[in-house]
Enzyme design. Sequence first.
Site, PDB file in Angstrom:
ATOM      1  N   ARG A  78       0.847  -1.195   0.000  1.00  0.00           N
ATOM      2  CA  ARG A  78       0.000   0.000   0.000  1.00  0.00           C
ATOM      3  C   ARG A  78       0.881   1.242   0.000  1.00  0.00           C
ATOM      4  O   ARG A  78       1.944   1.261   0.629  1.00  0.00           O
ATOM      5  CB  ARG A  78      -0.900   0.028   1.238  1.00  0.00           C
ATOM      6  CG  ARG A  78      -2.158  -0.825   1.128  1.00  0.00           C
ATOM      7  CD  ARG A  78      -3.145  -0.286   0.090  1.00  0.00           C
ATOM      8  NE  ARG A  78      -4.382  -1.028   0.005  1.00  0.00           N
ATOM      9  CZ  ARG A  78      -4.647  -2.024  -0.861  1.00  0.00           C
ATOM     10  NH1 ARG A  78      -3.740  -2.414  -1.736  1.00  0.00           N
ATOM     11  NH2 ARG A  78      -5.827  -2.612  -0.871  1.00  0.00           N
ATOM     12  N   HIS A  80      -1.326  -0.090  -9.814  1.00  0.00           N
ATOM     13  CA  HIS A  80      -2.076  -0.910  -8.847  1.00  0.00           C
ATOM     14  C   HIS A  80      -2.652  -2.156  -9.529  1.00  0.00           C
ATOM     15  O   HIS A  80      -3.864  -2.407  -9.478  1.00  0.00           O
ATOM     16  CB  HIS A  80      -3.191  -0.095  -8.170  1.00  0.00           C
ATOM     17  CG  HIS A  80      -3.677  -0.732  -6.894  1.00  0.00           C
ATOM     18  ND1 HIS A  80      -4.124  -0.012  -5.813  1.00  0.00           N
ATOM     19  CD2 HIS A  80      -3.778  -2.040  -6.525  1.00  0.00           C
ATOM     20  CE1 HIS A  80      -4.491  -0.837  -4.841  1.00  0.00           C
ATOM     21  NE2 HIS A  80      -4.285  -2.079  -5.255  1.00  0.00           N
TER      22      HIS A  80
HETATM   23  P1  NAP Z   1      -2.450 -10.380   5.778  1.00  0.00           P
HETATM   24  O1  NAP Z   1      -2.655 -11.829   5.510  1.00  0.00           O
HETATM   25  O2  NAP Z   1      -3.361  -9.662   6.709  1.00  0.00           O
HETATM   26  O3  NAP Z   1      -0.938 -10.230   6.271  1.00  0.00           O
HETATM   27  C1  NAP Z   1      -0.425  -9.050   6.771  1.00  0.00           C
HETATM   28  C2  NAP Z   1       0.971  -9.322   7.275  1.00  0.00           C
HETATM   29  O4  NAP Z   1       1.541  -8.098   7.745  1.00  0.00           O
HETATM   30  C3  NAP Z   1       0.985 -10.292   8.473  1.00  0.00           C
HETATM   31  O5  NAP Z   1       2.106 -11.147   8.404  1.00  0.00           O
HETATM   32  C4  NAP Z   1       1.119  -9.338   9.663  1.00  0.00           C
HETATM   33  O6  NAP Z   1       1.743  -9.907  10.793  1.00  0.00           O
HETATM   34  C5  NAP Z   1       2.012  -8.280   9.070  1.00  0.00           C
HETATM   35  N1  NAP Z   1       1.878  -7.015   9.824  1.00  0.00           N
HETATM   36  C6  NAP Z   1       0.792  -6.240  10.002  1.00  0.00           C
HETATM   37  N2  NAP Z   1       1.079  -5.195  10.784  1.00  0.00           N
HETATM   38  C7  NAP Z   1       2.391  -5.314  11.118  1.00  0.00           C
HETATM   39  C8  NAP Z   1       3.257  -4.541  11.905  1.00  0.00           C
HETATM   40  N3  NAP Z   1       2.856  -3.427  12.519  1.00  0.00           N
HETATM   41  N4  NAP Z   1       4.527  -4.957  12.032  1.00  0.00           N
HETATM   42  C9  NAP Z   1       4.958  -6.095  11.428  1.00  0.00           C
HETATM   43  N5  NAP Z   1       4.168  -6.883  10.657  1.00  0.00           N
HETATM   44  C10 NAP Z   1       2.897  -6.482  10.507  1.00  0.00           C
HETATM   45  O7  NAP Z   1      -2.504  -9.557   4.418  1.00  0.00           O
HETATM   46  P2  NAP Z   1      -2.267 -10.105   2.925  1.00  0.00           P
HETATM   47  O8  NAP Z   1      -3.471 -10.784   2.420  1.00  0.00           O
HETATM   48  O9  NAP Z   1      -0.971 -10.818   2.865  1.00  0.00           O
HETATM   49  O10 NAP Z   1      -2.163  -8.710   2.147  1.00  0.00           O
HETATM   50  C11 NAP Z   1      -1.151  -7.763   2.454  1.00  0.00           C
HETATM   51  C12 NAP Z   1      -1.490  -6.437   1.801  1.00  0.00           C
HETATM   52  O11 NAP Z   1      -1.266  -6.502   0.397  1.00  0.00           O
HETATM   53  C13 NAP Z   1      -2.955  -6.026   1.910  1.00  0.00           C
HETATM   54  O12 NAP Z   1      -3.218  -5.428   3.170  1.00  0.00           O
HETATM   55  C14 NAP Z   1      -3.109  -5.049   0.772  1.00  0.00           C
HETATM   56  O13 NAP Z   1      -2.898  -3.748   1.249  1.00  0.00           O
HETATM   57  C15 NAP Z   1      -1.994  -5.440  -0.211  1.00  0.00           C
HETATM   58  N6  NAP Z   1      -2.520  -5.878  -1.518  1.00  0.00           N
HETATM   59  C16 NAP Z   1      -2.122  -5.222  -2.639  1.00  0.00           C
HETATM   60  C17 NAP Z   1      -2.592  -5.621  -3.885  1.00  0.00           C
HETATM   61  C18 NAP Z   1      -2.135  -4.943  -5.137  1.00  0.00           C
HETATM   62  O14 NAP Z   1      -2.662  -5.221  -6.216  1.00  0.00           O
HETATM   63  N7  NAP Z   1      -1.149  -4.067  -5.082  1.00  0.00           N
HETATM   64  C19 NAP Z   1      -3.463  -6.704  -3.982  1.00  0.00           C
HETATM   65  C20 NAP Z   1      -3.871  -7.333  -2.812  1.00  0.00           C
HETATM   66  C21 NAP Z   1      -3.388  -6.921  -1.577  1.00  0.00           C
HETATM   67  P3  NAP Z   1       1.083 -11.144  11.583  1.00  0.00           P
HETATM   68  O15 NAP Z   1       1.244 -12.332  10.647  1.00  0.00           O
HETATM   69  O16 NAP Z   1       1.892 -11.257  12.798  1.00  0.00           O
HETATM   70  O17 NAP Z   1      -0.367 -10.777  11.794  1.00  0.00           O
END
Ligand code: NAP
Length: 312
Positions: free
Chosen positions: A227, A275
């Site tokens: 993001r 994006h």
């Molecule tokens: P997720 O499963 O919720 O994973 C988030 C990860 O970030 C988890 O490992 C979490 O730790 C870690 N995290 C959160 N806050 C943190 C902090 N303060 N310090 C350290 N680690 C932290 O999310 P996801 O499905 O993998 O998706 C990740 C992001 O990708 C989404 O939120 C979205 O913004 C982005 N995204 C982008 C696109 C694009 O097209 N560009 C598409 C889809 C998603 P824990 O494991 O300990 O909870």
Amino acid sequence: MSPVNVLFAGHPDRWPEYEAPLTEALAEAGVTAQVTPTFDDPVSVSYVVYAPNGPYTDLSPFTRLKAVLSLWAGVEDIVTNPTLTVPLARMVDPGLTEGMVEWVTAHVLRHHLETDLDVLRAPGDWTPRVPPLARDRRVTVLGLGALGAASAAALAALGFRVSGWSRSPKSLPGITCHFGPEGLAQILNDTQILVLLLPATPETDGILGAEMLAGMPEGAVILNPGRGPLIDDAALLAALDAGRIAHATLDVFRQEPLPKSHPYWSHPRVTITPHIASATRPGTAVRAIAENVRRGEAGEPLLNLVDRTLGY
Ligand code: NAP
């Protein structure tokens, strides 16, 4: 038995792609449901399938709602909505994950192999070089959730030396896992390619700032498919100007579309993608939605629930 009413509140242009597969997926899950983009009586709606670019921001008319099921993995636009008073599930979709793994792998390989150098442009420009091997490259993935863990695993399978970082401790095969603020400092000074796959939360806002950039080795590369707010743009531009950071490939931005006047557009060390790192794929995502509706109706806990205090 009266059907469960499921409101499709994604972008109206997406409804034709979702109508048949979502209806079928709900039937396959054994749920008798009516799913449409409009219901005359909001009180009759039990589930809202939500996207921030859809028609609804005020959920208060849906007084008997059981859950909001996000079509997006990133939930920063809905999680703080004061009219959201029911459980919120984010999207975890095999198609979305595969797409992200492919984008991350492609852009890591582009920078690792410096493929731009090998694309010959002038007749006679024949300068062969031996490309490096993945086993000699250190890649760090910040965020080891659905997308980060899958991307890290794919990079490790190619031979990269992969580290990862999350909020809570993790153990993933082939990945050196760190967690918490101390863990981050440990890995940054050894990172040649950094991939940001954290969610946008108050805690992660501007996390890639001057301090973190200063802790990275000269010539490191940044990839941001997470993001826009993860990056302090002024600090990144300063590090790129100084040549300390060799390149940034950015898919997401604080403001999208990226304003025409933004310095990233003309920066020689920046690659911009609009994006598109990954998208929710209706063919697979409908099963995640249908499974959560089934669980909701069976009184079982929903999958991929968002912790509203953490913001993801
Ligand atoms: P997720 O499963 O919720 O994973 C988030 C990860 O970030 C988890 O490992 C979490 O730790 C870690 N995290 C959160 N806050 C943190 C902090 N303060 N310090 C350290 N680690 C932290 O999310 P996801 O499905 O993998 O998706 C990740 C992001 O990708 C989404 O939120 C979205 O913004 C982005 N995204 C982008 C696109 C694009 O097209 N560009 C598409 C889809 C998603 P824990 O494991 O300990 O909870």
